[in-house]
Scaffold this motif. Structure first.
Motif, short mmCIF file in Angstrom:
data_model
loop_
_atom_site.label_atom_id
_atom_site.label_comp_id
_atom_site.label_asym_id
_atom_site.label_seq_id
_atom_site.Cartn_x
_atom_site.Cartn_y
_atom_site.Cartn_z
N ALA A 1 0.85 -1.25 -0.02
CA ALA A 1 -0.08 0.01 -0.01
C ALA A 1 0.78 1.29 -0.12
CB ALA A 1 -1.06 0.00 1.20
N VAL A 2 2.11 1.03 0.01
CA VAL A 2 3.23 2.25 0.09
C VAL A 2 3.42 2.73 -1.34
CG1 VAL A 2 5.42 3.00 0.60
CG2 VAL A 2 3.85 1.53 2.25
N ASP A 3 3.39 4.09 -1.49
CA ASP A 3 3.74 4.48 -2.90
C ASP A 3 5.29 4.06 -3.13
OD1 ASP A 3 1.45 5.63 -3.25
OD2 ASP A 3 2.39 7.79 -3.21
N GLU A 4 5.41 3.54 -4.34
CA GLU A 4 6.68 3.05 -4.99
C GLU A 4 7.82 3.85 -4.44
OE1 GLU A 4 9.13 1.64 -8.90
OE2 GLU A 4 6.91 1.55 -8.86
N GLU A 5 7.78 5.09 -4.66
CA GLU A 5 8.69 6.23 -4.35
C GLU A 5 9.01 6.31 -2.95
OE1 GLU A 5 5.88 6.71 -6.07
OE2 GLU A 5 6.65 7.44 -8.01
N ASP A 6 8.15 5.87 -1.98
CA ASP A 6 8.19 5.76 -0.54
C ASP A 6 8.88 4.70 0.00
OD1 ASP A 6 7.74 8.64 0.08
OD2 ASP A 6 5.29 7.76 -0.37
N LEU A 7 9.14 3.60 -0.75
CA LEU A 7 9.37 2.19 -0.37
C LEU A 7 10.88 2.29 0.36
CD1 LEU A 7 8.17 -0.13 -3.00
CD2 LEU A 7 7.36 -0.09 -0.53
N PRO A 8 11.72 3.29 -0.24
CA PRO A 8 13.23 3.08 0.50
C PRO A 8 13.18 3.57 2.10
CG PRO A 8 13.14 4.04 -1.69
CD PRO A 8 11.96 3.85 -1.39
#
Length: 90
Positions: free
Chosen positions: A43-50
Motif C-alpha cells: 500500500a506504500v507508494d513506490e517512491e516511498d519504499l526506500p
C-alpha cells in the motif's frame, strides 16, 4: 472538492507490537490532515519504499506504517514513516 457531508476524524490511536515483544501506542497528530495510512509495503507508494523498507537485517529501522497527508500528490515520495522501534520518525 465534492459536496458530500460526512464526519471528520479528530484523533487516531494505533497500537504497535514489535518482533521483540515490546509495544507502543501511537497518537497521530492532526488527524484531520491525514489522507491515508499504509500498514503494508503493497500500500506504500513506490517512491516511498526506500523509507519504509529500510533494512532486511535490522527490523528496528523499519517503520510500522506510512502516513500520507490529504494534500499530498501521490507518486511524489511524500509519505511520512512512523514508529520505528527506537521512536517515531517524522
Amino acid at each position: 472538492m465534492n459536496g458530500y457531508v460526512r464526519g471528520t476524524v479528530t484523533s487516531i490511536t494505533i497500537g504497535v507490537a514489535y518482533p521483540d515483544g515490546s509495544a507502543k501506542t501511537l497518537e497521530l497528530p492532526d488527524a484531520s490532515e491525514i489522507g491515508s495510512i499504509a500498514f503494508h509495503a503493497l500500500a506504500v507508494d513506490e517512491e516511498d519504499l526506500p523509507t519504509y523498507d529500510v533494512s532486511e537485517d535490522d527490523w528496528e529501522q523499519n517503520p510500522a506504517l506510512m502516513v500520507y497527508p490529504k494534500s499530498v500528490v501521490r507518486g511524489a515520495a511524500a509519505g511520512i514513516p512512523y514508529c520505528t522501534h527506537n521512536g517515531c520518525k517524522k
